[in-house]
Design a protein around this motif. Structure first.
Motif, short mmCIF file in Angstrom:
data_model
loop_
_atom_site.label_atom_id
_atom_site.label_comp_id
_atom_site.label_asym_id
_atom_site.label_seq_id
_atom_site.Cartn_x
_atom_site.Cartn_y
_atom_site.Cartn_z
N ALA A 22 38.95 41.92 45.14
CA ALA A 22 39.11 40.97 46.19
C ALA A 22 39.04 41.49 47.56
CB ALA A 22 40.65 40.19 45.96
N LYS A 23 39.35 42.61 47.90
CA LYS A 23 39.51 43.23 49.32
C LYS A 23 38.17 44.42 49.32
CE LYS A 23 42.77 40.84 50.31
NZ LYS A 23 42.94 39.73 51.16
N ASP A 24 38.02 44.60 50.53
CA ASP A 24 36.83 45.43 50.95
C ASP A 24 37.35 46.86 51.22
OD1 ASP A 24 34.97 43.37 50.84
OD2 ASP A 24 35.27 42.59 52.89
N ARG A 29 42.87 47.09 49.53
CA ARG A 29 42.72 46.78 48.13
C ARG A 29 44.15 47.56 47.40
NH1 ARG A 29 37.30 49.90 47.38
NH2 ARG A 29 35.65 47.89 47.69
N ARG B 40 34.96 52.52 41.32
CA ARG B 40 35.21 51.06 40.86
C ARG B 40 34.94 51.02 39.18
NH1 ARG B 40 33.31 46.19 44.90
NH2 ARG B 40 34.12 47.33 46.59
N ASP B 127 31.48 41.43 40.58
CA ASP B 127 31.56 42.12 41.38
C ASP B 127 30.32 42.87 41.41
OD1 ASP B 127 33.45 43.42 43.51
OD2 ASP B 127 32.94 45.11 42.29
N LYS B 136 28.33 42.62 48.98
CA LYS B 136 29.33 43.49 48.94
C LYS B 136 28.91 44.84 49.25
CE LYS B 136 33.19 41.53 46.49
NZ LYS B 136 34.16 41.84 45.37
N SER B 137 29.89 45.70 49.67
CA SER B 137 29.32 47.26 49.82
C SER B 137 30.05 48.11 48.70
CB SER B 137 29.93 47.70 51.47
OG SER B 137 31.19 47.65 51.53
#
Lengths: 56, 137
Positions: A22-24, A29, B40, B127, B136-137
């Motif tokens: 959800a967050k960058d 986060r 991630r 994602d 997105k980065s």
């Protein structure tokens, strides 16, 4: 496994995914993940007590 | 005369994004690994794999369509785990509702964890798709 532990593991897994997706920034986060984790636990406990007093 | 924005232009995702999304769906975490997003991959894939494995340890089972419409929503959730669902499906493993497992106090937690693993992997897959598409980065 005790039920509370299971709920905690569930909250942790969901909070990690929600926080990362959800967050960058890493800080956002972490904060969002902690917030989601706490919300899962608190709401779970509140619902548990409410259901405990229900007669059906 | 100024140019008026019509809003009819659509952003198209590159083929790489679809590939990464598919990889992320098939193997939780793989979509991020292939893009070099190791952190991630570890967090998202780890959460999905942990939920899935714990689901089985707690006595859960996977769902498949057997004529009952009520089986479809949990099956869609399970299907999100990709190969973790497809492989047991072909092997005929993990779908039976064993009486001994159903007697476990964690039985319902088990199949809930298995469904949640799939649902979380849908998020992880999107994602990976967004990162590959440059959103997105």
């Amino acid at each position: 496994m005790r039920h509370f532990l299971v709920m905690t593991v569930f909250a942790l897994a969901a909070a990690v995914v929600f926080g990362v997706v959800a967050k960058d920034s890493p800080r956002d986060r972490l904060l969002y993940g902690l917030k989601v984790f706490a919300e899962f636990l608190v709401i779970g406990l509140v619902l548990g007590w409410i259901l405990y007093f229900l007669p059906f | 005369m100024s140019k008026v924005e019509t809003g009819t232009e659509h952003e198209t995702a590159p083929a790489k994004a679809w590939l990464m999304g598919t990889a992320g769906w098939l193997v939780p975490g793989l979509g991020h690994v292939l893009q070099g997003k190791w952190g991630r991959a570890l967090l998202l894939g780890g959460a999905v794999w942990a939920c899935f494995i714990l689901g089985f340890i707690m006595g859960g089972h996977l769902f498949q369509y057997d004529g009952s419409l009520l089986r479809i929503p949990p099956m869609i959730g399970n299907l999100g785990a990709g190969l973790l669902y497809i492989v047991p499906w072909f092997m005929g493993f993990g779908f039976a509702e064993d009486v001994r497992l159903a007697a476990l106090p964690t039985f319902e937690f088990g199949w809930t964890f298995l469904i949640v693993a799939g649902l979380l992997n849908y998020l992880a897959m999107l994602d990976a798709f967004d990162i590959a598409a440059g959103r997105k980065s």
